[in-house]
Write a protein that holds these residues in place. Structure first.
Motif, PDB file in Angstrom:
ATOM      1  N   ASP A 125      -3.924  -8.295   8.089  1.00  0.00           N
ATOM      2  CA  ASP A 125      -5.036  -8.104   7.155  1.00  0.00           C
ATOM      3  C   ASP A 125      -4.613  -7.766   5.738  1.00  0.00           C
ATOM      4  O   ASP A 125      -5.451  -7.402   4.916  1.00  0.00           O
ATOM      5  N   ARG A 126      -3.323  -7.863   5.417  1.00  0.00           N
ATOM      6  CA  ARG A 126      -2.879  -7.535   4.061  1.00  0.00           C
ATOM      7  C   ARG A 126      -1.536  -8.220   3.786  1.00  0.00           C
ATOM      8  O   ARG A 126      -0.902  -8.751   4.696  1.00  0.00           O
ATOM      9  N   ARG A 127      -1.134  -8.159   2.522  1.00  0.00           N
ATOM     10  CA  ARG A 127       0.138  -8.765   2.134  1.00  0.00           C
ATOM     11  C   ARG A 127       1.300  -8.103   2.873  1.00  0.00           C
ATOM     12  O   ARG A 127       1.367  -6.884   3.003  1.00  0.00           O
ATOM     13  N   CYS A 128       2.222  -8.929   3.320  1.00  0.00           N
ATOM     14  CA  CYS A 128       3.430  -8.457   3.982  1.00  0.00           C
ATOM     15  C   CYS A 128       4.536  -9.453   3.673  1.00  0.00           C
ATOM     16  O   CYS A 128       4.280 -10.607   3.327  1.00  0.00           O
ATOM     17  N   VAL A 129       5.780  -9.004   3.805  1.00  0.00           N
ATOM     18  CA  VAL A 129       6.915  -9.840   3.430  1.00  0.00           C
ATOM     19  C   VAL A 129       7.981  -9.797   4.521  1.00  0.00           C
ATOM     20  O   VAL A 129       8.337  -8.729   5.035  1.00  0.00           O
ATOM     21  N   VAL A 174      18.864   2.285   1.028  1.00  0.00           N
ATOM     22  CA  VAL A 174      18.870   3.435   0.118  1.00  0.00           C
ATOM     23  C   VAL A 174      17.751   3.313  -0.913  1.00  0.00           C
ATOM     24  O   VAL A 174      17.049   4.289  -1.215  1.00  0.00           O
ATOM     25  N   ALA A 175      17.564   2.108  -1.454  1.00  0.00           N
ATOM     26  CA  ALA A 175      16.522   1.902  -2.463  1.00  0.00           C
ATOM     27  C   ALA A 175      15.137   2.165  -1.881  1.00  0.00           C
ATOM     28  O   ALA A 175      14.290   2.806  -2.529  1.00  0.00           O
ATOM     29  N   LEU A 176      14.903   1.706  -0.674  1.00  0.00           N
ATOM     30  CA  LEU A 176      13.595   1.920  -0.046  1.00  0.00           C
ATOM     31  C   LEU A 176      13.389   3.387   0.316  1.00  0.00           C
ATOM     32  O   LEU A 176      12.280   3.913   0.192  1.00  0.00           O
ATOM     33  N   GLU A 177      14.450   4.043   0.742  1.00  0.00           N
ATOM     34  CA  GLU A 177      14.346   5.474   1.063  1.00  0.00           C
ATOM     35  C   GLU A 177      13.998   6.285  -0.189  1.00  0.00           C
ATOM     36  O   GLU A 177      13.377   7.340  -0.090  1.00  0.00           O
ATOM     37  N   GLY A 178      14.390   5.790  -1.338  1.00  0.00           N
ATOM     38  CA  GLY A 178      14.103   6.484  -2.586  1.00  0.00           C
ATOM     39  C   GLY A 178      12.767   6.135  -3.204  1.00  0.00           C
ATOM     40  O   GLY A 178      12.417   6.671  -4.269  1.00  0.00           O
ATOM     41  N   ASP A 179      12.012   5.238  -2.576  1.00  0.00           N
ATOM     42  CA  ASP A 179      10.714   4.843  -3.104  1.00  0.00           C
ATOM     43  C   ASP A 179       9.645   5.808  -2.594  1.00  0.00           C
ATOM     44  O   ASP A 179       9.381   5.867  -1.392  1.00  0.00           O
ATOM     45  N   PRO A 180       9.002   6.570  -3.469  1.00  0.00           N
ATOM     46  CA  PRO A 180       7.993   7.529  -3.017  1.00  0.00           C
ATOM     47  C   PRO A 180       6.782   6.879  -2.353  1.00  0.00           C
ATOM     48  O   PRO A 180       6.041   7.550  -1.627  1.00  0.00           O
ATOM     49  N   MET A 181       6.595   5.583  -2.575  1.00  0.00           N
ATOM     50  CA  MET A 181       5.480   4.873  -1.944  1.00  0.00           C
ATOM     51  C   MET A 181       5.781   4.506  -0.491  1.00  0.00           C
ATOM     52  O   MET A 181       4.870   4.201   0.269  1.00  0.00           O
ATOM     53  N   CYS A 182       7.044   4.522  -0.113  1.00  0.00           N
ATOM     54  CA  CYS A 182       7.446   4.098   1.230  1.00  0.00           C
ATOM     55  C   CYS A 182       7.232   5.240   2.221  1.00  0.00           C
ATOM     56  O   CYS A 182       7.811   6.323   2.081  1.00  0.00           O
ATOM     57  N   GLY A 183       6.422   4.983   3.227  1.00  0.00           N
ATOM     58  CA  GLY A 183       6.158   6.006   4.223  1.00  0.00           C
ATOM     59  C   GLY A 183       7.251   6.123   5.257  1.00  0.00           C
ATOM     60  O   GLY A 183       7.560   7.213   5.752  1.00  0.00           O
ATOM     61  N   GLU A 184       7.859   4.984   5.605  1.00  0.00           N
ATOM     62  CA  GLU A 184       8.938   4.983   6.591  1.00  0.00           C
ATOM     63  C   GLU A 184       9.791   3.743   6.418  1.00  0.00           C
ATOM     64  O   GLU A 184       9.267   2.642   6.215  1.00  0.00           O
ATOM     65  N   VAL A 185      11.092   3.898   6.474  1.00  0.00           N
ATOM     66  CA  VAL A 185      11.999   2.759   6.498  1.00  0.00           C
ATOM     67  C   VAL A 185      12.977   2.961   7.643  1.00  0.00           C
ATOM     68  O   VAL A 185      13.551   4.043   7.803  1.00  0.00           O
ATOM     69  N   VAL A 186      13.135   1.918   8.443  1.00  0.00           N
ATOM     70  CA  VAL A 186      14.035   1.949   9.591  1.00  0.00           C
ATOM     71  C   VAL A 186      15.185   0.990   9.308  1.00  0.00           C
ATOM     72  O   VAL A 186      14.957  -0.178   8.967  1.00  0.00           O
ATOM     73  N   GLY A 187      16.401   1.465   9.432  1.00  0.00           N
ATOM     74  CA  GLY A 187      17.573   0.620   9.282  1.00  0.00           C
ATOM     75  C   GLY A 187      18.204   0.340  10.623  1.00  0.00           C
ATOM     76  O   GLY A 187      18.398   1.258  11.435  1.00  0.00           O
ATOM     77  N   LEU A 188      18.517  -0.916  10.887  1.00  0.00           N
ATOM     78  CA  LEU A 188      19.121  -1.314  12.161  1.00  0.00           C
ATOM     79  C   LEU A 188      20.343  -2.184  11.898  1.00  0.00           C
ATOM     80  O   LEU A 188      20.343  -3.024  10.997  1.00  0.00           O
ATOM     81  N   SER A 189      21.384  -1.999  12.697  1.00  0.00           N
ATOM     82  CA  SER A 189      22.579  -2.818  12.549  1.00  0.00           C
ATOM     83  C   SER A 189      23.357  -2.820  13.864  1.00  0.00           C
ATOM     84  O   SER A 189      23.098  -1.999  14.754  1.00  0.00           O
ATOM     85  N   ASP A 210       5.218  -3.584   6.927  1.00  0.00           N
ATOM     86  CA  ASP A 210       4.850  -4.353   5.736  1.00  0.00           C
ATOM     87  C   ASP A 210       6.008  -5.197   5.195  1.00  0.00           C
ATOM     88  O   ASP A 210       5.779  -6.240   4.582  1.00  0.00           O
ATOM     89  N   LEU A 211       7.236  -4.732   5.407  1.00  0.00           N
ATOM     90  CA  LEU A 211       8.405  -5.446   4.899  1.00  0.00           C
ATOM     91  C   LEU A 211       9.492  -5.494   5.959  1.00  0.00           C
ATOM     92  O   LEU A 211       9.909  -4.457   6.482  1.00  0.00           O
ATOM     93  N   VAL A 212       9.929  -6.695   6.282  1.00  0.00           N
ATOM     94  CA  VAL A 212      11.121  -6.890   7.117  1.00  0.00           C
ATOM     95  C   VAL A 212      12.159  -7.560   6.225  1.00  0.00           C
ATOM     96  O   VAL A 212      11.939  -8.671   5.729  1.00  0.00           O
ATOM     97  N   PHE A 213      13.275  -6.884   6.012  1.00  0.00           N
ATOM     98  CA  PHE A 213      14.345  -7.411   5.163  1.00  0.00           C
ATOM     99  C   PHE A 213      15.558  -7.669   6.042  1.00  0.00           C
ATOM    100  O   PHE A 213      16.175  -6.740   6.561  1.00  0.00           O
ATOM    101  N   ASP A 214      15.908  -8.934   6.198  1.00  0.00           N
ATOM    102  CA  ASP A 214      17.053  -9.326   7.035  1.00  0.00           C
ATOM    103  C   ASP A 214      18.275  -9.547   6.162  1.00  0.00           C
ATOM    104  O   ASP A 214      18.351 -10.517   5.419  1.00  0.00           O
ATOM    105  N   ARG A 262       0.829  -1.196   0.000  1.00  0.00           N
ATOM    106  CA  ARG A 262       0.000   0.000   0.000  1.00  0.00           C
ATOM    107  C   ARG A 262       0.869   1.255   0.000  1.00  0.00           C
ATOM    108  O   ARG A 262       2.028   1.222   0.411  1.00  0.00           O
ATOM    109  N   ASP A 263       0.272   2.351  -0.426  1.00  0.00           N
ATOM    110  CA  ASP A 263       0.969   3.639  -0.364  1.00  0.00           C
ATOM    111  C   ASP A 263       1.242   3.973   1.098  1.00  0.00           C
ATOM    112  O   ASP A 263       0.370   3.812   1.962  1.00  0.00           O
ATOM    113  N   GLY A 264       2.459   4.409   1.379  1.00  0.00           N
ATOM    114  CA  GLY A 264       2.843   4.723   2.751  1.00  0.00           C
ATOM    115  C   GLY A 264       3.277   3.512   3.555  1.00  0.00           C
ATOM    116  O   GLY A 264       3.253   3.549   4.794  1.00  0.00           O
ATOM    117  N   TYR A 265       3.667   2.447   2.873  1.00  0.00           N
ATOM    118  CA  TYR A 265       4.073   1.231   3.592  1.00  0.00           C
ATOM    119  C   TYR A 265       5.305   1.481   4.462  1.00  0.00           C
ATOM    120  O   TYR A 265       6.090   2.395   4.226  1.00  0.00           O
TER     121      TYR A 265
END
Length: 232
Positions: free
Chosen positions: A122-126, A25-40, A69-73, A5-8
């Motif tokens: 209630d919706r697609r998530c990865v 960086v790619a997710l930060e550049g996606d206009p559909m992404c409402g927030e991306v958190v990077g952890l390390s 909506d997305l957790v990328f490990d 969804r928009d604002g994921y």
């Protein structure tokens, strides 16, 4: 992008590494992404070998409004504490092998344990975890790298098993293992001599493209960067 969804919202774990940083960086550049958190571990002190550290990181994300909506490990390592992969079973060191499992299997399992509850019901998530083709038992024809191969094979089983459980509460979830190919990072500079290396940015783009096309019926599977399925 990515079929969300928009604002994921997205979380990238291992965001200081080559692939993780590129995905961030790619997710930060996606206009559909409402927030991306990077952890390390380097930037945020999240140590996958310490459950309390992983739990605290997940609680920090959970404190923000909304589900994820997305957790990328992108965590994991081939060379740990200066010890590279052994070439023969005669070279196995139990302490080194245990460390491989701690970083490449148990660590991701803890990440799944604490971050999967943040997924929407209630919706697609990865939830995608970086594995490696050498962790495939069916595809192993060369031998060697026993500790690393075995840890990644264990990770693949963790992903497969977790996908079944997560689907019970998140029926539209997609939980997968991904093989990024040979990527130009410090790891491949030491251990890889492949002519087909790609940059972290290219790898990130390919992996996110694979995620974009995945559907819930494909949960619990293992995919390469080009979208082809890899045998367990």
């Amino acid at each position: 992008m990515l079929g969300f969804r928009d604002g994921y919202r997205a979380v990238v774990l291992g965001a200081s590494g080559g692939i993780g940083a590129a995905v961030l960086v790619a997710l930060e550049g996606d206009p559909m992404c409402g927030e991306v958190v990077g952890l390390s571990r380097r930037d945020d002190g999240m140590d996958v070998t310490e459950e309390g550290s992983v739990q605290a990181a997940a609680r920090g994300v959970a404190a923000r409004p909304g589900t994820v909506d997305l957790v990328f490990d992108a965590t994991g390592a081939l060379e740990i504490d200066g010890q590279g992969p052994e070439k023969t079973i005669r070279a196995i060191d139990p302490a080194v092998m245990a460390r491989q499992f701690a970083v490449n299997a148990i660590g991701p399992a803890l990440l799944i344990k604490h971050f999967a509850p943040l997924l929407p019901r209630d919706r697609r998530c990865v939830l995608a975890t970086l594995s490696a083709r050498v962790g495939s038992i069916g595809d192993n024809r060369l031998g060697g790298w026993i500790s690393y191969r075995s840890a990644k094979a264990a990770l693949n089983q963790i992903v497969r098993t977790a996908s079944i459980e997560i689907a019970r509460t998140c029926p539209q979830s997609v939980v997968v293992a991904l093989h990024p190919g040979t990527v130009e990072t410090g790891l491949t500079a030491t251990h890889g001599r492949h002519a087909d290396k790609v940059s972290p940015a290219e790898a990130a783009s390919a992996l996110l493209s694979v995620i974009d096309g995945l559907i819930p019926a494909q949960t619990g599977h293992f995919f390469a960067y080009d979208g082809t399925e890899i045998a367990w």
